[in-house]
Design a protein around this motif. Sequence first.
Motif, short mmCIF file in Angstrom:
data_model
loop_
_atom_site.label_atom_id
_atom_site.label_comp_id
_atom_site.label_asym_id
_atom_site.label_seq_id
_atom_site.Cartn_x
_atom_site.Cartn_y
_atom_site.Cartn_z
N THR A 32 -3.71 4.46 0.97
CA THR A 32 -3.92 3.90 2.30
C THR A 32 -4.58 2.53 2.17
O THR A 32 -5.28 2.25 1.19
CB THR A 32 -4.82 4.80 3.15
N TRP B 192 0.86 2.97 7.95
CA TRP B 192 0.85 3.80 6.76
C TRP B 192 1.42 5.18 7.06
O TRP B 192 1.52 5.59 8.22
CB TRP B 192 -0.57 3.92 6.20
N CYS C 17 0.83 -1.21 0.00
CA CYS C 17 0.00 0.00 0.00
C CYS C 17 0.86 1.26 0.00
O CYS C 17 0.55 2.24 -0.68
CB CYS C 17 -0.95 -0.02 1.21
N PHE C 18 1.96 1.22 0.75
CA PHE C 18 2.86 2.38 0.75
C PHE C 18 3.46 2.60 -0.63
O PHE C 18 3.49 3.73 -1.14
CB PHE C 18 3.98 2.17 1.78
N GLN D 55 0.68 8.49 1.46
CA GLN D 55 -0.41 7.63 1.01
C GLN D 55 -1.74 8.39 1.09
O GLN D 55 -2.07 8.96 2.13
CB GLN D 55 -0.49 6.36 1.88
#
Length: 279
Positions: free
Chosen positions: A178, A254, A172-173, A259
């Motif tokens: 996010t 996160w 996700c990063f 993000q």
Amino acid sequence: MPEGDTVWQAARLLHGALAGQMLTRSDLRVPKYATVDLTGRTVLDVTPRGKHLLTRIEGGLTLHSHLRMDGAWKVFAAGRRWTGGPTHQIRAILGAADHTAVGYRLPVLELLRTTEEHRVVGHLGPDLLGPDWDPDRALVNLLADPARSLGEALLDQRNLAGIGNVYKSELCFLLGATPWLPIGVLPTERAAQLPALAKKLLEANRDRPARTTTGRRGQDLFVYGRAPRPCLRCQTPIRVADQGDGSRDRPTYWCPTCQTGPAPTPGALRRKRNPTPYG
């Protein structure tokens, strides 16, 4: 929970010690299989499938195991003292002439016909480290429910097999989104990159003793386990919160600057605690 790269390493270790060897000791310490004796049979191969381990044995049998949070297979040379934990935690012993494989704290251990392996792994999506890998199918699976959060879609082994909580947060990063962003909102070009990026991360780490997604010594991960330390890119403090359906919430990390997308409000953030080794 061990992720696909860790399970792949466990399979390689077991395969190297047992494949082609006749079992001279067999002890399955779960009630259903307490009387099963596999001695005299040859181990054919040990194959990883996502987070599952399939030990195939002569006679059309497969010993299926899953490590989940705390399980581990250890291999010991003949005569060496076993050091994987106290004796009461041993669930399986497979011994050959030169090596003994000992399964500690295995929450899943079952013996089945090899022809019935589909019962335990048939639900899995394409395996990131397996011969069945199909990035197009993985992407179709991920996007099948556009309203589902990116993090939950990545963890669903029916979509693609091998991602756990560490890789979920790191992917996700790297995607700049996010984990709570609905996957259908992810820009098309970034969504298209997702399967290849996931495979690249797992393949890069399957032969490494220590997992890294950054390539930086001493700073192995971008976000996982790093709250509230500064982001390696922008210096914003990394955040952590639980993500899940309420029954299996997992710590999720996160960067609120790098993000974009929805995220828990500061009042809902989980208290900082040490993450589990594998998510």
